[in-house]
Design a protein around this motif. Structure first.
Motif, PDB file in Angstrom:
ATOM      1  N   ILE A 142       0.847  -1.189   0.000  1.00 25.47           N
ATOM      2  CA  ILE A 142       0.000   0.000   0.000  1.00 25.47           C
ATOM      3  C   ILE A 142       0.885   1.242   0.000  1.00 25.47           C
ATOM      4  O   ILE A 142       1.776   1.382   0.835  1.00 25.47           O
ATOM      5  CB  ILE A 142      -0.930   0.005   1.226  1.00 25.47           C
ATOM      6  N   ILE A 143       0.649   2.132  -0.952  1.00 23.02           N
ATOM      7  CA  ILE A 143       1.378   3.401  -1.015  1.00 23.02           C
ATOM      8  C   ILE A 143       0.663   4.465  -0.193  1.00 23.02           C
ATOM      9  O   ILE A 143       1.287   5.252   0.518  1.00 23.02           O
ATOM     10  CB  ILE A 143       1.517   3.869  -2.481  1.00 23.02           C
ATOM     11  N   ALA A 144      -0.652   4.494  -0.310  1.00 18.41           N
ATOM     12  CA  ALA A 144      -1.433   5.506   0.401  1.00 18.41           C
ATOM     13  C   ALA A 144      -2.815   4.950   0.714  1.00 18.41           C
ATOM     14  O   ALA A 144      -3.355   4.124  -0.030  1.00 18.41           O
ATOM     15  CB  ALA A 144      -1.550   6.779  -0.435  1.00 18.41           C
ATOM     16  N   LYS A 145      -3.383   5.430   1.814  1.00 23.18           N
ATOM     17  CA  LYS A 145      -4.720   4.990   2.228  1.00 23.18           C
ATOM     18  C   LYS A 145      -5.427   6.153   2.898  1.00 23.18           C
ATOM     19  O   LYS A 145      -4.824   6.901   3.664  1.00 23.18           O
ATOM     20  CB  LYS A 145      -4.617   3.805   3.190  1.00 23.18           C
ATOM     21  N   ILE A 146      -6.717   6.291   2.600  1.00 18.77           N
ATOM     22  CA  ILE A 146      -7.509   7.342   3.225  1.00 18.77           C
ATOM     23  C   ILE A 146      -8.891   6.781   3.531  1.00 18.77           C
ATOM     24  O   ILE A 146      -9.432   5.979   2.763  1.00 18.77           O
ATOM     25  CB  ILE A 146      -7.592   8.595   2.317  1.00 18.77           C
TER      26      ILE A 146
END
Length: 444
Positions: free
Chosen positions: A276-280
């Motif tokens: 995962i590079i980014a999570k929101i």
């Protein structure tokens, strides 16, 4: 006929189930049908037909999903995959959560391949692996399937009757996934969830269910699925997840129910090759777009945003973290594969922000005409004057000619040293009507 099966056998009758025990013998049998291959270096060798390889969840995504679940969030029991296919997702869940695996598959040939994969790719302890099974049959007949499972354990000298700790379901969909009705999914969501409801262990936040759905489901279809889930698991929390691998689209859409849901109703993930590079996470909030009446000023910034973020409805939550205080911004486009955000200052630079940005740059040039074979040299000359050594077309062009235009421009700039840039198109509204404006942005 080995294992009571022929290649391609289907066991379609209810209460007509057969249990397969993952073993070396079944691995040998699977090897006669399909050779085991790894999709990528470092991933497990799995037996699959070509159709299975095309439809199977990539191993990296399977592992990322499994790693988002904490074992202590689940009650005791086995992990059930009610449409197991190759077994990739089930194996990842069982390996990561250290739980026994139970798969159900209607197609006898695929079930043999899955059982072989479970035996070869499982990293569980021997006691855990003795509870692993693949059931050939209809997963909407929970009573028949679980009775067959328990009877198989008993025949192996295991007197336990393990309950179901978590249910995963990735139903087959028609090819026209944008227009089909949810009842066309096989096995049907309502039938499977209703049938297994009484066998699912329930924690304080309800049962643990993961639905892997078509990424092209529209809002109306998502609402239908919400209604099915609410009917069977009333009041149980759930989280929708949109996952992107950066190709300008949603690659995976899933619904996390009960014990495996998060505190928020929506989540968007940007994945790299393996991680995962980014999570929101957050709640949906709609955005308004601005219609330009004049060309945007030089020195302003434009960012192309991952369309999965827009589809998740979390773009405003992301913006609240992405722009500095007192930065002006507007959405120029939120539809399609290249949503556009214009802003007065550069975005905040960190991985959680950058993960959802396809490209970002400073406006350095406007053009009134689209790229064509006849004006490529002119575009290259203007780029050289601005010390641009590479321009990537990210505007709407005829897909038949875009590769040729890109090659011609790359060739024209091959001896130019300079920064990288991209070209976008925006609609410009004036009294006489609207027209396209082409904007070149220097990447930052």
């Amino acid at each position: 006929m080995r294992y009571g099966l022929k290649r391609g056998d289907n066991m379609t009758g209810k209460k007509n189930h057969t249990a397969l025990i993952p073993s070396e013998d079944i691995v040998k049998e699977a090897g006669k049908r399909e050779s085991a291959k790894a999709a990528r270096k470092g991933e497990p060798l799995l037996h699959m037909t070509e159709d299975m390889r095309r439809l199977s969840t990539p191993w990296s995504i399977s592992m990322v999903r499994a790693q988002q679940i904490e074992s202590f969030d689940l009650p005791a029991g086995v992990i059930l995959d009610a449409a197991v296919g190759s077994g990739a997702q089930l194996i990842a869940l069982a390996n990561e959560l250290k739980r026994p695996a139970l798969g159900i598959e209607l197609d006898g040939n695929i079930a043999v391949l899955c059982a072989a994969n479970m035996h070869s790719a499982s990293n569980g302890e021997e006691m855990q692996k003795t509870l692993d099974r693949v059931i050939i049959g209809d997963s909407s007949d929970a009573e028949g399937a679980i009775t067959t499972y328990w009877n198989s354990l008993m025949k192996s000298g295991i007197r336990a009757h393990p309950p179901i700790a978590m249910l995963h379901l990735d139903p087959a969909r028609p090819r026209d996934a944008q227009n089909h009705h949810v009842d066309e999914m096989k096995p049907a969501l309502m039938d499977v969830l209703k049938s297994w409801n009484e066998y699912l262990q329930t924690g304080p936040r309800g049962p643990a269910v993961l639905l892997d759905l078509s990424p092209r489901l529209g809002e109306e279809q998502q609402g239908m699925i919400e209604a099915i889930v609410e009917t069977i698991f009333p009041g149980v929390p759930r989280t929708w997840e949109w996952l992107s691998q950066g190709g300008g689209r949603v690659d995976r859409l899933s619904l996390w129910i009960g014990s495996i849901s998060s505190k928020d109703e929506r989540r968007c993930i940007r994945m790299g090759t393996k991680n995962i590079i980014a999570k929101i996470e957050g709640k949906r909030k709609n955005s308004k777009t601005e219609i330009l009446s004049r060309p945007p000023p030089f020195g302003a910034y434009v960012s192309i945003i991952d369309s999965a973020l827009i589809q998740s409805g979390l773009q405003e939550k992301w913006i609240s973290k992405a722009v500095k205080e007192n930065t002006g911004y507007s959405w120029l486009r939120i539809e399609g594969r290249r949503p556009l955000l214009i802003h007065t200052d550069p975005l905040i630079d960190n991985d959680e922000i950058n993960g959802f940005v396809v490209s970002t740059g400073e406006i350095i040039q406007h053009r009134l005409t689209p790229p064509e074979l006849g004006n490529i040299d002119q575009i290259a000359s203007a780029a050289s004057k601005n010390k641009i050594g590479k321009i990537t077309f990210r505007c709407s062009l005829d897909p038949e000619i875009q590769p040729t235009l890109q090659r011609r421009l790359d060739k024209a700039l091959r001896n130019t040293e300079g920064a990288r840039a991209f070209m976008i198109d925006v609609d410009l509204e004036r009294g006489s009507g609207s027209h396209k404006l082409y904007i070149i942005c220097k990447e930052i």
